[in-house]
Design an enzyme around this catalytic site. Sequence first.
Site, PDB file in Angstrom:
ATOM      1  N   LYS A   9       0.785  -1.378  -0.172  1.00  0.00           N
ATOM      2  CA  LYS A   9       0.458  -0.611   0.037  1.00  0.00           C
ATOM      3  C   LYS A   9       0.378   0.850   0.382  1.00  0.00           C
ATOM      4  CE  LYS A   9      -3.174  -2.268   2.094  1.00  0.00           C
ATOM      5  NZ  LYS A   9      -4.898  -2.031   3.758  1.00  0.00           N
ATOM      6  N   TYR A  49     -12.840  -2.508  -3.098  1.00  0.00           N
ATOM      7  CA  TYR A  49     -13.343  -2.272  -1.355  1.00  0.00           C
ATOM      8  C   TYR A  49     -15.207  -1.893  -1.398  1.00  0.00           C
ATOM      9  CZ  TYR A  49      -8.253  -2.133   0.276  1.00  0.00           C
ATOM     10  OH  TYR A  49      -7.145  -2.643   1.082  1.00  0.00           O
ATOM     11  N   ASN A 112      -2.500   0.527   6.953  1.00  0.00           N
ATOM     12  CA  ASN A 112      -1.270  -0.934   7.186  1.00  0.00           C
ATOM     13  C   ASN A 112      -0.159  -1.875   6.806  1.00  0.00           C
ATOM     14  OD1 ASN A 112      -3.175  -1.647   5.338  1.00  0.00           O
ATOM     15  ND2 ASN A 112      -4.399  -2.766   6.681  1.00  0.00           N
ATOM     16  N   HIS A 115      -2.183  -5.015   1.436  1.00  0.00           N
ATOM     17  CA  HIS A 115      -3.240  -5.923   1.504  1.00  0.00           C
ATOM     18  C   HIS A 115      -3.457  -7.433   0.849  1.00  0.00           C
ATOM     19  CE1 HIS A 115      -7.532  -7.235   0.171  1.00  0.00           C
ATOM     20  NE2 HIS A 115      -6.748  -7.713  -0.818  1.00  0.00           N
ATOM     21  N   GLU A 126      -9.956 -10.478  -7.597  1.00  0.00           N
ATOM     22  CA  GLU A 126      -9.202  -8.814  -6.947  1.00  0.00           C
ATOM     23  C   GLU A 126      -7.936  -9.283  -8.480  1.00  0.00           C
ATOM     24  OE1 GLU A 126      -9.852  -8.535  -2.177  1.00  0.00           O
ATOM     25  OE2 GLU A 126      -7.949  -9.570  -3.167  1.00  0.00           O
TER      26      GLU A 126
HETATM   27  P1  IDP Z   1      -8.207  -6.558   5.931  1.00  0.00           P
HETATM   28  O1  IDP Z   1      -7.396  -5.381   5.090  1.00  0.00           O
HETATM   29  O2  IDP Z   1      -7.294  -6.985   7.165  1.00  0.00           O
HETATM   30  O3  IDP Z   1      -9.204  -7.725   4.775  1.00  0.00           O
HETATM   31  P2  IDP Z   1     -10.783  -5.527   6.247  1.00  0.00           P
HETATM   32  O4  IDP Z   1     -11.571  -4.832   7.495  1.00  0.00           O
HETATM   33  O5  IDP Z   1     -11.018  -6.068   4.961  1.00  0.00           O
HETATM   34  O6  IDP Z   1      -9.352  -5.659   6.992  1.00  0.00           O
HETATM   35  O7  IDP Z   1      -9.805  -3.287   5.566  1.00  0.00           O
HETATM   36  C1  IDP Z   1      -9.774  -3.149   5.183  1.00  0.00           C
HETATM   37  C2  IDP Z   1      -8.750  -2.293   4.976  1.00  0.00           C
HETATM   38  O8  IDP Z   1      -9.682  -1.159   4.910  1.00  0.00           O
HETATM   39  C3  IDP Z   1      -7.614  -2.442   6.213  1.00  0.00           C
HETATM   40  O9  IDP Z   1      -7.066  -2.599   5.101  1.00  0.00           O
HETATM   41  C4  IDP Z   1      -7.446  -1.016   6.502  1.00  0.00           C
HETATM   42  O10 IDP Z   1      -6.790   0.053   5.588  1.00  0.00           O
HETATM   43  C5  IDP Z   1      -8.613  -0.088   6.157  1.00  0.00           C
HETATM   44  N1  IDP Z   1      -9.490  -0.180   7.541  1.00  0.00           N
HETATM   45  C6  IDP Z   1     -10.411  -1.204   7.901  1.00  0.00           C
HETATM   46  N2  IDP Z   1     -10.256  -1.112   9.413  1.00  0.00           N
HETATM   47  C7  IDP Z   1     -10.427   0.301   9.658  1.00  0.00           C
HETATM   48  C8  IDP Z   1     -10.571   1.389  10.022  1.00  0.00           C
HETATM   49  O11 IDP Z   1     -11.445   1.195  11.569  1.00  0.00           O
HETATM   50  N3  IDP Z   1     -10.568   1.956  10.277  1.00  0.00           N
HETATM   51  C9  IDP Z   1      -9.582   3.157   8.996  1.00  0.00           C
HETATM   52  N4  IDP Z   1      -9.276   2.251   8.418  1.00  0.00           N
HETATM   53  C10 IDP Z   1      -9.912   0.788   8.752  1.00  0.00           C
END
Ligand code: IDP
Length: 132
Positions: A9, A49, A112, A115, A126
């Site tokens: 990312k 997304y 984070n 992905h 995807e």
């Molecule tokens: P994942 O990437 O671990 O599958 P998901 O819940 O699918 O997590 O969320 C997709 C992406 O959205 C996350 O990797 C992160 O970048 C962002 N995200 C998820 N939850 C939050 C939040 O509570 N606040 C801000 N960004 C979030």
Amino acid sequence: MEKTLAIIKPDATERNIVGEIIRIIEKNKFKILRLNSMMLTESKAKEFYGVHSSKPFYNDLIEYMTSGMIVAIELEKDNAVKEFRDLIGDTNPEHAKNGTIRKMFAINQSNNSIHGSDSKENAIKEINLIFN
Ligand code: IDP
Ligand code: MG
């Protein structure tokens, strides 16, 4: 053999840690099938997304994912989807286990660093979205 999609990312490309992350992926015996450095368009990010469109963080997520270069990587390994999710760790780096990519590199729950697809079906979707 099973495939999954990794995306390094914008927070990680910005900090020049793409190589370090790929090194960890390769050490864990994932094979790189295709790799592409690119900017995500807003429409692709929204499609990617789409499942999160009703979440409070959705607009920030789209803005973030289109804010800089990403590196998309099609990976192959036995049990690739689960093994890669285990390697990247929890969405929130504060909850991610030691040794996971997010524990090592993620800034916070949003930025984070990486992905990984969450199911075999989503991996195929995807990969097709990102590489076509
Ligand atoms: P994942 O990437 O671990 O599958 P998901 O819940 O699918 O997590 O969320 C997709 C992406 O959205 C996350 O990797 C992160 O970048 C962002 N995200 C998820 N939850 C939050 C939040 O509570 N606040 C801000 N960004 C979030
Ligand atoms: Mg997810």
